[in-house]
Design an enzyme around this catalytic site. Sequence first.
Site, PDB file in Angstrom:
ATOM      1  N   GLU A  47     -27.882 -57.321 -12.940  1.00 58.15           N
ATOM      2  CA  GLU A  47     -27.034 -56.126 -12.847  1.00 58.15           C
ATOM      3  C   GLU A  47     -27.545 -55.162 -11.793  1.00 58.15           C
ATOM      4  O   GLU A  47     -28.665 -55.284 -11.309  1.00 58.15           O
ATOM      5  CB  GLU A  47     -26.916 -55.446 -14.205  1.00 58.15           C
ATOM      6  CG  GLU A  47     -28.246 -55.162 -14.886  1.00 58.15           C
ATOM      7  CD  GLU A  47     -28.625 -53.710 -14.887  1.00 58.15           C
ATOM      8  OE1 GLU A  47     -28.197 -52.968 -13.977  1.00 58.15           O
ATOM      9  OE2 GLU A  47     -29.371 -53.304 -15.798  1.00 58.15           O
TER      10      GLU A  47
ATOM     11  N   LYS B 136     -32.277 -50.176 -25.476  1.00 58.10           N
ATOM     12  CA  LYS B 136     -33.068 -49.050 -24.973  1.00 58.10           C
ATOM     13  C   LYS B 136     -33.627 -48.214 -26.125  1.00 58.10           C
ATOM     14  O   LYS B 136     -32.937 -47.921 -27.100  1.00 58.10           O
ATOM     15  CB  LYS B 136     -32.217 -48.197 -24.036  1.00 58.10           C
ATOM     16  CG  LYS B 136     -31.859 -48.940 -22.751  1.00 58.10           C
ATOM     17  CD  LYS B 136     -31.077 -48.068 -21.806  1.00 58.10           C
ATOM     18  CE  LYS B 136     -30.842 -48.770 -20.479  1.00 58.10           C
ATOM     19  NZ  LYS B 136     -29.940 -49.930 -20.593  1.00 58.10           N
TER      20      LYS B 136
END
Length: 309
Positions: A31, A164
């Site tokens: 990404e 995250k």
Amino acid sequence: MNATQERPEWLTISDEVRSALVAGRPVVALESTLIAHGLPWPVNVETARESETAVRAGGAVPATIAVLNGVPRVGLTDAQLEELARLPNVRKASRRDLGAAIALKQHAATTVSATMVLAHAAGIRVFATGGLGGAHREGEPFDISADLAELARTPVLVVCAGAKSILHLPRTLEILETFAVPVVGYRTDAFPTFYVRDHVPPLPISARVESAHEAAALFAAHVQMGGAGAVLAQPCPADVAIPAAEFDTWRSEAEKAAIAANVTGAKVTPFLLARIAALSAGRTLVANRALIVANARLAAEVAVALARA
């Protein structure tokens, strides 16, 4: 993608990536949000290059994905990587934003969800990133990453260091379970949490694998039975991982700063990560870089195993 499969007309695939896909050789998607939004210059372009090198060392072809001047591209040149790393005001694009970025001829860095869409359109089955998005900690506004819904509908294996650490992780896992997304631990029985190697208390996963071959076999079986995406999560390298207690202190301070600055929506995650990097004197940047490259290396091994199956 195989010799008889045509790529969508709206998608530009580099010659190297297209040739590998047609020949059935392993390819790993990477990404671009980490380049434009997740890491500062020059760590961003250095990490992108290290990730591509790790994929090649693992026997696969890297395919970094982004939208440049309205053109969705699978496989960037080194010059394009550096351009994306230096450009200001690059759009952060989830699946929802791809149409706008294309129609308005914008530069856009792709999040997990958008990268999955473009990777799948190209015929790529394995994708490496840092950490997933997920459910945010605050109840209002109701903020859940598009990454989770994309995993429920797009058959791509996402190799990551869990989700995250700034997120509400138990809620994130519950949503993935509801969406029937396997969360597989690579040599771990607990869900990794990005910079923080061990969450307290440990968060359960749905399966554990010991090798890239096992991971590839599990994903192939999942897709064969009508499943979509899956998560392969490996912990942050131990030598750079952040202790949970330290991270919690930094996260709390960063969240207060975000509220004071009225930061909302897609800007929350990059704001928090940047503030935490400052509070940690750069230690989280070191951890982020290490886990991204480690995930790229593992993704290459899995892609090789899938190509041989």
